[in-house]
Design a protein around this motif. Structure first.
Motif, PDB file in Angstrom:
ATOM      1  N   ALA A 134       7.343  -2.018  -6.335  1.00 38.39           N
ATOM      2  CA  ALA A 134       5.944  -2.294  -6.006  1.00 38.39           C
ATOM      3  C   ALA A 134       5.011  -1.908  -7.148  1.00 38.39           C
ATOM      4  O   ALA A 134       4.130  -2.692  -7.540  1.00 38.39           O
ATOM      5  CB  ALA A 134       5.557  -1.544  -4.728  1.00 38.39           C
ATOM      6  N   TYR A 135       5.207  -0.722  -7.701  1.00 41.59           N
ATOM      7  CA  TYR A 135       4.273  -0.219  -8.715  1.00 41.59           C
ATOM      8  C   TYR A 135       4.593  -0.725 -10.120  1.00 41.59           C
ATOM      9  O   TYR A 135       3.712  -0.729 -10.981  1.00 41.59           O
ATOM     10  CB  TYR A 135       4.237   1.303  -8.683  1.00 41.59           C
ATOM     11  CG  TYR A 135       3.404   1.831  -7.555  1.00 41.59           C
ATOM     12  CD1 TYR A 135       2.026   1.969  -7.682  1.00 41.59           C
ATOM     13  CD2 TYR A 135       3.987   2.154  -6.341  1.00 41.59           C
ATOM     14  CE1 TYR A 135       1.255   2.432  -6.632  1.00 41.59           C
ATOM     15  CE2 TYR A 135       3.219   2.620  -5.276  1.00 41.59           C
ATOM     16  CZ  TYR A 135       1.852   2.754  -5.429  1.00 41.59           C
ATOM     17  OH  TYR A 135       1.089   3.200  -4.389  1.00 41.59           O
ATOM     18  N   SER A 136       5.815  -1.145 -10.359  1.00 44.98           N
ATOM     19  CA  SER A 136       6.148  -1.683 -11.675  1.00 44.98           C
ATOM     20  C   SER A 136       6.033  -3.203 -11.664  1.00 44.98           C
ATOM     21  O   SER A 136       5.145  -3.782 -12.284  1.00 44.98           O
ATOM     22  CB  SER A 136       7.563  -1.246 -12.082  1.00 44.98           C
ATOM     23  OG  SER A 136       7.890  -1.756 -13.356  1.00 44.98           O
ATOM     24  N   TRP A 137       6.894  -3.868 -10.923  1.00 47.24           N
ATOM     25  CA  TRP A 137       6.845  -5.335 -10.873  1.00 47.24           C
ATOM     26  C   TRP A 137       5.572  -5.816 -10.174  1.00 47.24           C
ATOM     27  O   TRP A 137       4.911  -6.756 -10.631  1.00 47.24           O
ATOM     28  CB  TRP A 137       8.078  -5.877 -10.145  1.00 47.24           C
ATOM     29  CG  TRP A 137       8.082  -7.372 -10.083  1.00 47.24           C
ATOM     30  CD1 TRP A 137       8.620  -8.229 -10.989  1.00 47.24           C
ATOM     31  CD2 TRP A 137       7.480  -8.185  -9.046  1.00 47.24           C
ATOM     32  NE1 TRP A 137       8.391  -9.532 -10.600  1.00 47.24           N
ATOM     33  CE2 TRP A 137       7.694  -9.532  -9.421  1.00 47.24           C
ATOM     34  CE3 TRP A 137       6.801  -7.915  -7.875  1.00 47.24           C
ATOM     35  CZ2 TRP A 137       7.248 -10.587  -8.640  1.00 47.24           C
ATOM     36  CZ3 TRP A 137       6.338  -8.964  -7.095  1.00 47.24           C
ATOM     37  CH2 TRP A 137       6.570 -10.290  -7.483  1.00 47.24           C
ATOM     38  N   GLY A 138       5.217  -5.153  -9.057  1.00 49.15           N
ATOM     39  CA  GLY A 138       4.080  -5.616  -8.266  1.00 49.15           C
ATOM     40  C   GLY A 138       2.758  -5.543  -8.999  1.00 49.15           C
ATOM     41  O   GLY A 138       2.000  -6.514  -9.038  1.00 49.15           O
TER      42      GLY A 138
END
Length: 357
Positions: A45-49
């Motif tokens: 979530a926090y990297s790709w998203g």
């Protein structure tokens, strides 16, 4: 560089290879060790998203998702302006795949779904969902916590982009889980946490980062836990996942039938049949009784351990019209005799509470 340190490193990386083989990843570098499946989903979530989601983009989930597969996307949607859309249940109390297909559009950037529900015991057709998502360029994240320990999971066959699971559900220790990510996706993603071995070079004004999976494994890793997870995988592999799955399908059906024979018991999820195989668990309620009362009495008077509460699935319980449920969960080490003992104990527990009415 001393012997014990080198040996620990070798065993740690061997555990990564065991995980990769267990789920048939094409390369062990596609396996990232995390504290648990929750952290693995947050990593995505926090990297790709944060990198890929923009205002108006859509993330599709189901009402039956675990909180760990809902809350990270809520947090990221607040930061990115992405929109969360939810698939409800059909008449069989399974997430409606027909509606999911209709919901997928060019706006869809991610579909995040469970493989097997931890409440409904239903299994979703991941391969079919992946095809629909990929047709519009969307990615798919699979919460496989309830499938990896219980059946053959082949990430190349599923063709999912991300998949997460937890060690403690597969005979391993707590405090470790893993993320599978397609190599090209992991290469494109920025770090989730900073420090430790996730770096390549550190300067006073900037840093460069290691290649995956090290890029996502900041700080001292859970070395002992990872090695123990590898040992658990050896154990499961020796028994054989097809054998475990076949046995659990039979055991899960037996549990459902035995529970169904009791009066005033409401079981959630699909009815087992030739075409519908439930996971080896049943979430249920007994009319007029609170599930926590049932669980407490079963534990203290009969030595039977079940879970009560919302099972980290509050939206699903609200949809079902209840605050909580009881859940009996089985694994390959359980027997039909265990189920019989549980059902007898449950009947006695219900009788005890009904005697006060």
């Amino acid at each position: 560089i001393h012997y014990l340190s080198a040996k620990a490193t070798d065993e740690f990386e061997l555990a990564r290879k065991k995980v990769a083989r267990f789920i048939n990843a094409s390369d062990s570098k596609e396996i990232v060790f995390t504290r648990n499946a929750t952290e693995a989903i947050n990593l995505v979530a926090y990297s790709w998203g944060l990198l890929n989601l923009k205002p108006g983009d859509e993330v599709i989930l189901t009402v039956a998702e675990h909180h760990s597969c809902i809350v990270p996307w809520q947090l990221v949607s607040e930061k990115t302006g992405a929109v969360l859309k939810y698939v409800m249940l059909n008449e069989d109390e399974v997430p409606d795949i027909d509606k999911l297909r209709e919901m997928i559009s060019p706006k869809t950037k991610l579909v995040a779904v469970h493989h097997v529900s931890n409440v409904l015991a239903s299994c979703l057709p991941i391969e079919e969902i992946v095809v629909c998502a990929h047709n519009v360029g969307a990615k798919v994240l699979v919460d496989a916590c309830q499938s990896v320990p219980h059946m053959v999971v082949d990430v190349q066959k599923l063709n999912a982009d991300f998949l997460v699971a937890s060690s403690h559900k597969m005979c391993g220790p707590t405090g470790i889980g893993f993320l599978y990510g397609r190599s090209d996706l992991l290469q494109s993603m920025p770090p989730f946490l900073g420090g430790g071995d996730m770096i390549s070079d550190v300067f006073l004004d900037h840093s460069t980062y290691a290649e995956p999976p090290s890029r996502f494994e900041a700080g001292t890793p859970a070395i002992g836990e990872a090695i123990a997870l590898g040992a658990a995988i050896d154990y499961l592999s020796e028994i054989g996942m097809p054998k475990i799955h076949e046995y659990e399908v039979e055991l899960g059906k037996y549990l459902y039938e035995k529970l169904s024979s009791l009066p005033d018991v409401r079981i959630y999820g699909p009815r087992p049949s030739e075409s519908v195989h439930r996971g080896a668990l049943s979430s249920f309620n007994v009319e007029g009784l609170h599930p926590t009362d049932l669980a407490t009495f079963l534990d203290q008077q009969h030595g039977v351990a079940i879970r009560s509460g919302h099972h980290c699935a509050q939206p699903l319980h609200r949809y079902l019209g209840v605050n909580a449920s009881a859940r009996a969960s089985l694994y390959f080490y359980n027997t039909k005799e265990d189920v019989d003992s549980f059902v007898v104990a449950l009947a006695d527990t219900v009788s005890f509470f009904n005697s006060f009415k």
